[in-house]
Design a protein around this motif. Sequence first.
Motif, PDB file in Angstrom:
ATOM      1  N   ARG A 116       2.191   1.770  -3.482  1.00 59.99           N
ATOM      2  CA  ARG A 116       1.117   2.242  -4.366  1.00 59.99           C
ATOM      3  C   ARG A 116       0.760   3.705  -4.113  1.00 59.99           C
ATOM      4  O   ARG A 116       0.453   4.442  -5.046  1.00 59.99           O
ATOM      5  CB  ARG A 116      -0.136   1.388  -4.185  1.00 59.99           C
ATOM      6  N   GLU A 117       0.797   4.112  -2.847  1.00 57.70           N
ATOM      7  CA  GLU A 117       0.424   5.485  -2.486  1.00 57.70           C
ATOM      8  C   GLU A 117       1.567   6.482  -2.662  1.00 57.70           C
ATOM      9  O   GLU A 117       1.388   7.678  -2.438  1.00 57.70           O
ATOM     10  CB  GLU A 117      -0.080   5.502  -1.039  1.00 57.70           C
ATOM     11  N   ALA A 167       0.832  -1.210   0.000  1.00 61.95           N
ATOM     12  CA  ALA A 167       0.000   0.000   0.000  1.00 61.95           C
ATOM     13  C   ALA A 167       0.865   1.258   0.000  1.00 61.95           C
ATOM     14  O   ALA A 167       0.572   2.224  -0.718  1.00 61.95           O
ATOM     15  CB  ALA A 167      -0.935  -0.003   1.212  1.00 61.95           C
ATOM     16  N   ARG A 168       1.924   1.255   0.775  1.00 67.33           N
ATOM     17  CA  ARG A 168       2.803   2.435   0.832  1.00 67.33           C
ATOM     18  C   ARG A 168       3.512   2.678  -0.501  1.00 67.33           C
ATOM     19  O   ARG A 168       3.735   3.823  -0.885  1.00 67.33           O
ATOM     20  CB  ARG A 168       3.808   2.304   1.970  1.00 67.33           C
ATOM     21  N   GLU A 188       4.354   6.593  -0.901  1.00 63.01           N
ATOM     22  CA  GLU A 188       5.088   6.859   0.339  1.00 63.01           C
ATOM     23  C   GLU A 188       6.463   6.201   0.324  1.00 63.01           C
ATOM     24  O   GLU A 188       7.370   6.648   1.026  1.00 63.01           O
ATOM     25  CB  GLU A 188       4.300   6.359   1.550  1.00 63.01           C
TER      26      GLU A 188
END
Length: 145
Positions: free
Chosen positions: A85-86, A82-83, A88
Amino acid sequence: MLVAACLAAASGCDDGSANRILMRKACLQYIHAGYDAFLDQNAAGPTDTDQLADFVKDLESPAMANVPKMIGDQGVADEAIARVREGEIVVIWGGKYPDEPSERLKYLLAFEARTPGSGGYLVRADGEVLHVTATEFSDYGELPH
């Protein structure tokens, strides 16, 4: 984990702060372990988030055994992807390790997006996760292609 909790208590951090730091580091460890295993089977690293996520989904490798599965009540695998993809975490896609293993110390495999400007965590091609200043960050090169 006990050491981290004791250090957090001694420094005035609460469990939430300590867990956030542990998660930041674990996400980079996870990305390195997956990338490393991918490179063992391919000529170059994964080319994007989907390729890495698909590859590591059911991966059983010695490198993954060293990555925590959970930090607090959060799963590291889902959080790491997720990090990325986002935005971060920035990953050097499609890289290759240098022929000489000692050369891996010079190269970035992934880093927190804020690291170049204000410091943060990075993982080198050798798998070590480090906290660096923005100035120290500039001493590393991107993993070669």
